[in-house]
Design an enzyme around this catalytic site. Structure first.
Site, PDB file in Angstrom:
ATOM      1  N   LYS A  43       0.847  -1.190   0.000  1.00  0.00           N
ATOM      2  CA  LYS A  43       0.000   0.000   0.000  1.00  0.00           C
ATOM      3  C   LYS A  43       0.884   1.243   0.000  1.00  0.00           C
ATOM      4  CE  LYS A  43      -4.510  -0.987   2.061  1.00  0.00           C
ATOM      5  NZ  LYS A  43      -5.371  -0.776   3.249  1.00  0.00           N
ATOM      6  N   GLU A  64     -20.140  -8.284   8.471  1.00  0.00           N
ATOM      7  CA  GLU A  64     -21.223  -7.661   9.231  1.00  0.00           C
ATOM      8  C   GLU A  64     -22.265  -8.673   9.692  1.00  0.00           C
ATOM      9  OE1 GLU A  64     -19.405  -4.567   6.553  1.00  0.00           O
ATOM     10  OE2 GLU A  64     -20.141  -6.626   6.288  1.00  0.00           O
ATOM     11  N   ARG A  72     -25.979  -4.970   5.088  1.00  0.00           N
ATOM     12  CA  ARG A  72     -25.470  -6.275   4.696  1.00  0.00           C
ATOM     13  C   ARG A  72     -25.804  -7.354   5.721  1.00  0.00           C
ATOM     14  NH1 ARG A  72     -19.566  -5.337   1.982  1.00  0.00           N
ATOM     15  NH2 ARG A  72     -20.164  -7.286   1.047  1.00  0.00           N
TER      16      ARG A  72
END
Length: 645
Positions: free
Chosen positions: A285, A371, A399
């Site tokens: 990253k 979730e 979700r």
């Protein structure tokens, strides 16, 4: 203002087809120029930086090797799609990222044919890619489907459901696991790259297929035993046993910043594979930009920044953010009650639970991008007497809706749901706008649904939720800063289902649910100036409704306006249901429910979005006058004139 970087090679690449003419040896130069262009663009607009910098080489390699958009390329989440946008005909608009009427910060189908699937939430790419691959087979179209998914997104159950399904269907699907954070396995330099090239080459893959056919003659049990033994042996070398068990041919890990590793493997897979393949790619990253490499978390999403120093431009806040107020209030309450625990789904900093985790490390749980599991996990803790706060963004809670209904609401378990990012969210646009949580929670029996009008009210609601044990309870609050009200030392326990009157009038009633209260108070000043005495009330609760308050407003005013930053079907709909069933609409009361419009609104500043939605001061005033069949004279001078028919 920084100077736009010089990019002579990138200037020759307008679409992926142009990459075909660029020599492989020039790919590192192209990557350097693309990275510089992206850094400059994001420094001017803000946006997601680190993830995109990490996939520059991978994005170039995919577009060079494959025939996009005929071959489908799907980026999971979409945080990393900026280099992709630059290479696919959108470079001339890249400095409009996340701006009003500009490019979306995510992939978007109606923006470009190179975006075959819109994405802004995690872990959807493999499912969507499998659907495309199966559709292509059924239609007799030969194409490659490539899904690029980050290692964080692989923590979601949906990704594994898709992997399992893809392996059983034996579809032509290429999944690229972009390992940039979890470090599932480390590449071992030249040997790893050599093994990846060998494993993806025609010779090995051809022998593998011949071997499968030969062992098939020996019977299914022997065939299965031999095949698994071979794949297990290879898995010990390449690290892919788990994916092989799911039916994928695994390649890697390989260096995602080395074109000498990437290009041969991608070409081999393009030319030699028929079934599902997973390529494990290691990236960093923030690659190529020192500040982002040094602090990947701080440069995941950035404000405008100085390219030289990396310093981000941040306006001095006038009030604490709602997220920080929530976090500090929860820490305070947890200090009084050791049964309070907190759950988040891969968003500890976004929800403020990173602070809670530092204060109470044994009582804070990050379940990853899961979730559904997070909600049922919280429900399980609630059965044992703990007080779980399942802290999610409004759009992420969507979700886990079945778990909210089946595992929490039906069992009346006291799970607390702090709902961050309620209402419009500005630059993130429709995918992250908290539009629906009131509608989808307030319809559930036994659910308490609150909305904070300001940061002090949020503190009260944290304590109220902590004290409430009779079933599930939620409270919503927006992104950004509070309104600057005086803060209590500790929140109060609010009486369930009771609102408050902020100012008293006689002709017009404005009933607010949530942080539009400040705009209602300003609108009331304008209405009073126009001779319309106005009451303003803060509902606090969408469920249970304050029926006494609503009855009083309906009985003693000519006009009742409900105002909420949520969709139709939410607070206003419940008020109308109550008024109709009580016969309170029969006497000529003029009711106008103001809610978010029935559209998905693209990114803009929150102020612009609220104005477009008709939820600002001006729109509230205009709604009152239209309800009365009049309009205000210029400047709201205290006179009212009839509207023309």
């Amino acid at each position: 203002m920084t100077q736009t970087p010089t990019t002579p090679l990138l200037d020759t690449v307008h679409y992926p087809a142009d990459l075909k003419a660029v020599d492989d040896k020039l790919m590192p130069q192209l990557a350097e120029e693309l990275r510089a262009e992206m850094i400059d663009a994001v420094s001017r607009t803000g946006g997601h930086l680190g993830a995109g910098l990490g996939v520059v080489e991978l994005t170039i390699a995919i577009h060079k090797v494959f025939d996009t958009p005929h071959d489908r390329l799907i980026f999971d989440v979409g945080h990393q799609c900026y280099p992709h946008k630059i290479l696919t005909g959108r470079r001339d608009r890249i400095r409009t990222l996340r701006q009003e009427n500009g490019l979306s910060g995510f992939t978007k189908r109606d923006e470009s044919p190179y975006d075959p699937f819109g994405a802004a939430h995690s872990s959807t790419s493999i499912s969507a890619g499998l659907g495309m691959a199966v559709a292509s087979e059924l239609e007799g179209v030969k194409r490659n489907v490539i899904a690029v998914i980050g290692d964080g997104a692989m923590s979601a159950g949906m990704a594994f459901e898709a992997l399992n399904n893809a392996g059983s269907l034996d579809a032509r699907l290429i999944v690229i696991l972009n390992d940039n954070d979890m470090s599932i396995a480390q590449p071992t330099g030249a040997m790893s790259a050599y093994l990846a090239r060998m494993a993806s080459g025609r010779t090995y893959m051809g022998i593998r297929e011949v071997g499968k056919k030969l062992t098939a003659y020996l019977g299914k049990n022997i065939d299965r035993a031999i095949t698994r033994a071979v794949e297990h042996a290879r898995g010990y070398v390449t690290g892919g046993t788990m994916f092989e068990e799911l039916g994928f041919y695994h390649i890697g890990p390989i260096d995602g910043h080395n074109f000498e590793h990437l290009l041969p493997v991608l070409r081999n897979v393009r030319d030699n594979s028929d079934g599902p393949v997973l390529i494990h790619v290691m990236t960093q990253k923030g690659k190529g930009y020192a500040p982002a490499e040094a602090a990947a978390d701080k440069y995941h999403g950035v404000n405008k920044f100085d390219v030289v120093t990396g310093a981000q431009a941040k306006a001095k806040p006038n009030a604490p953010s709602y997220t920080n107020v929530f976090a500090e209030a929860l820490i305070q309450e947890a200090g009084f009650d050791e049964r309070i625990v907190a759950v988040t789904a891969a968003m500890p900093s976004g929800t403020g639970l990173d602070k809670f985790g530092k204060a109470f490390p044994g009582r804070c749980f990050d379940v990853g991008i899961a979730e559904q599991h997070g909600v049922t996990f919280a429900a399980g803790m609630a059965t044992e007497g703990l007080k779980p706060f399942a802290t999610l963004y409004s759009t992420f809670l969507q979700r886990a809706y079945d778990q909210v209904v089946h595992d929490v609401a039906i069992q009346r378990l006291p799970v607390r749901f702090p709902i961050d990012r309620a209402g419009f969210v500005g630059a993130d646009g429709a995918t992250h706008a908290g539009s629906f949580d009131v509608a989808y929670l307030a319809c559930l029996p036994g659910f308490v649904v609150m909305a904070a009008a300001d940061e002090a009210e949020l503190k009260h609601m944290v304590r109220t939720a902590a004290a409430y044990d009779d079933g599930p309870i939620s409270f919503r609050y927006p992104r950004g800063e509070g309104v600057g009200v005086e803060m209590p030392e500790r929140g109060q326990i609010l009486p369930i289902g009771k609102g408050r009157v902020m100012r008293q009038g006689t002709k017009v009633a404005l009933l607010s649910f949530g942080t539009r209260l400040a705009e209602c108070l300003l609108a009331a000043e304008d209405l009073d100036a126009a001779g319309l005495s106005t009451t303003v009330a803060d509902a606090r609760f969408a469920k249970p409704l304050d029926e006494d308050l609503i009855r009083q407003l309906a009985t003693h005013h000519e006009v009742l306006i409900t105002v909420e930053e949520g969709s139709v079907g939410g607070f206003g709909s419940h008020v109308l249901q109550f008024l109709a069933m009580q016969g309170l609409l029969d006497g000529g009361l003029r009711v106008r429910p103001l809610a978010m419009p029935d559209i998905f609104m693209d990114q803009a500043s929150p102020e612009v979005m609220y104005a477009k939605a008709g939820l600002d001061r001006k729109a509230i005033v205009e709604t009152v006058f239209k309800a009365l069949g009049t309009h205000a004279a210029a400047g709201f001078a205290g006179t009212v004139t009839p509207l023309k028919p």
